[in-house]
Motif scaffolding. Sequence first.
Motif, mmCIF file in Angstrom:
data_model
loop_
_atom_site.group_PDB
_atom_site.id
_atom_site.type_symbol
_atom_site.label_atom_id
_atom_site.label_comp_id
_atom_site.label_asym_id
_atom_site.label_seq_id
_atom_site.Cartn_x
_atom_site.Cartn_y
_atom_site.Cartn_z
ATOM 1 N N GLN A 39 0.843 -1.185 0.000
ATOM 2 C CA GLN A 39 0.000 0.000 0.000
ATOM 3 C C GLN A 39 0.881 1.239 0.000
ATOM 4 O O GLN A 39 1.582 1.510 0.970
ATOM 5 C CB GLN A 39 -0.938 0.010 1.210
ATOM 6 C CG GLN A 39 -1.976 1.108 1.162
ATOM 7 C CD GLN A 39 -3.107 0.873 2.140
ATOM 8 O OE1 GLN A 39 -2.989 0.082 3.071
ATOM 9 N NE2 GLN A 39 -4.220 1.548 1.922
ATOM 10 N N LYS A 43 -2.912 5.344 -1.862
ATOM 11 C CA LYS A 43 -3.361 4.307 -2.790
ATOM 12 C C LYS A 43 -4.040 3.159 -2.051
ATOM 13 O O LYS A 43 -3.885 3.003 -0.841
ATOM 14 C CB LYS A 43 -2.184 3.746 -3.589
ATOM 15 C CG LYS A 43 -1.359 4.783 -4.330
ATOM 16 C CD LYS A 43 -2.147 5.433 -5.439
ATOM 17 C CE LYS A 43 -1.262 6.391 -6.225
ATOM 18 N NZ LYS A 43 -2.016 7.068 -7.299
ATOM 19 N N GLU A 44 -4.791 2.365 -2.801
ATOM 20 C CA GLU A 44 -5.384 1.154 -2.256
ATOM 21 C C GLU A 44 -4.314 0.076 -2.098
ATOM 22 O O GLU A 44 -3.303 0.069 -2.808
ATOM 23 C CB GLU A 44 -6.488 0.641 -3.175
ATOM 24 C CG GLU A 44 -7.696 1.550 -3.286
ATOM 25 C CD GLU A 44 -8.492 1.600 -2.016
ATOM 26 O OE1 GLU A 44 -8.979 2.683 -1.671
ATOM 27 O OE2 GLU A 44 -8.634 0.547 -1.357
ATOM 28 N N ARG A 45 -4.553 -0.825 -1.163
ATOM 29 C CA ARG A 45 -3.659 -1.960 -1.012
ATOM 30 C C ARG A 45 -3.774 -2.846 -2.246
ATOM 31 O O ARG A 45 -4.870 -3.213 -2.661
ATOM 32 C CB ARG A 45 -4.017 -2.747 0.252
ATOM 33 C CG ARG A 45 -2.973 -3.768 0.658
ATOM 34 C CD ARG A 45 -3.290 -4.377 2.013
ATOM 35 N NE ARG A 45 -3.311 -3.369 3.068
ATOM 36 C CZ ARG A 45 -3.441 -3.645 4.358
ATOM 37 N NH1 ARG A 45 -3.548 -4.903 4.761
ATOM 38 N NH2 ARG A 45 -3.468 -2.661 5.240
ATOM 39 N N GLU A 46 -2.634 -3.194 -2.840
ATOM 40 C CA GLU A 46 -2.638 -3.928 -4.093
ATOM 41 C C GLU A 46 -1.846 -5.224 -4.007
ATOM 42 O O GLU A 46 -0.875 -5.345 -3.258
ATOM 43 C CB GLU A 46 -2.083 -3.063 -5.233
ATOM 44 C CG GLU A 46 -0.608 -2.728 -5.097
ATOM 45 C CD GLU A 46 -0.071 -1.944 -6.285
ATOM 46 O OE1 GLU A 46 -0.866 -1.579 -7.183
ATOM 47 O OE2 GLU A 46 1.148 -1.687 -6.324
ATOM 48 N N ALA A 91 6.225 1.661 -0.481
ATOM 49 C CA ALA A 91 4.935 1.277 0.081
ATOM 50 C C ALA A 91 5.164 0.562 1.401
ATOM 51 O O ALA A 91 6.288 0.200 1.744
ATOM 52 C CB ALA A 91 4.177 0.354 -0.875
#
Length: 122
Positions: A39, A43-46, A91
């Motif tokens: 993350q 941003k969204e966790r990817e 991240a």
Amino acid sequence: QVQLVESGGGLVQAGGSLRLPCAASGRTVSNYAMGWFRQAPGKEREFVATNWNSGTTRYADSVKGRFTSSRDNAKNTVYLQMNSLKPEDTAIYYCAALRTGLYYQKSDYDYWGQGTQVTVSS
């Protein structure tokens, strides 16, 4: 119950490498698909990677060819080897355990670590 603890994060220059261990306790990692997510700020966790005890691995396109997911059953630990790091890899990285579900879908994972910060400078 599965407890997961990530470590190995830190500050690294672009082009450098880091290896993130995820130490599991409570149950053996051989019973789970082990995933890595990240993350970035805002941003969204990817999805990043998942590996199975069979040796099968899957990677996000953004890290394919640079990152390697592996496991050491004797240590009940999984690893994310990150090479050729880029600033966009910055991240918080999370380790997660999946019993059943879609490997790229974070909501399907059953257990999560606390995360470790990776910062890549240019």
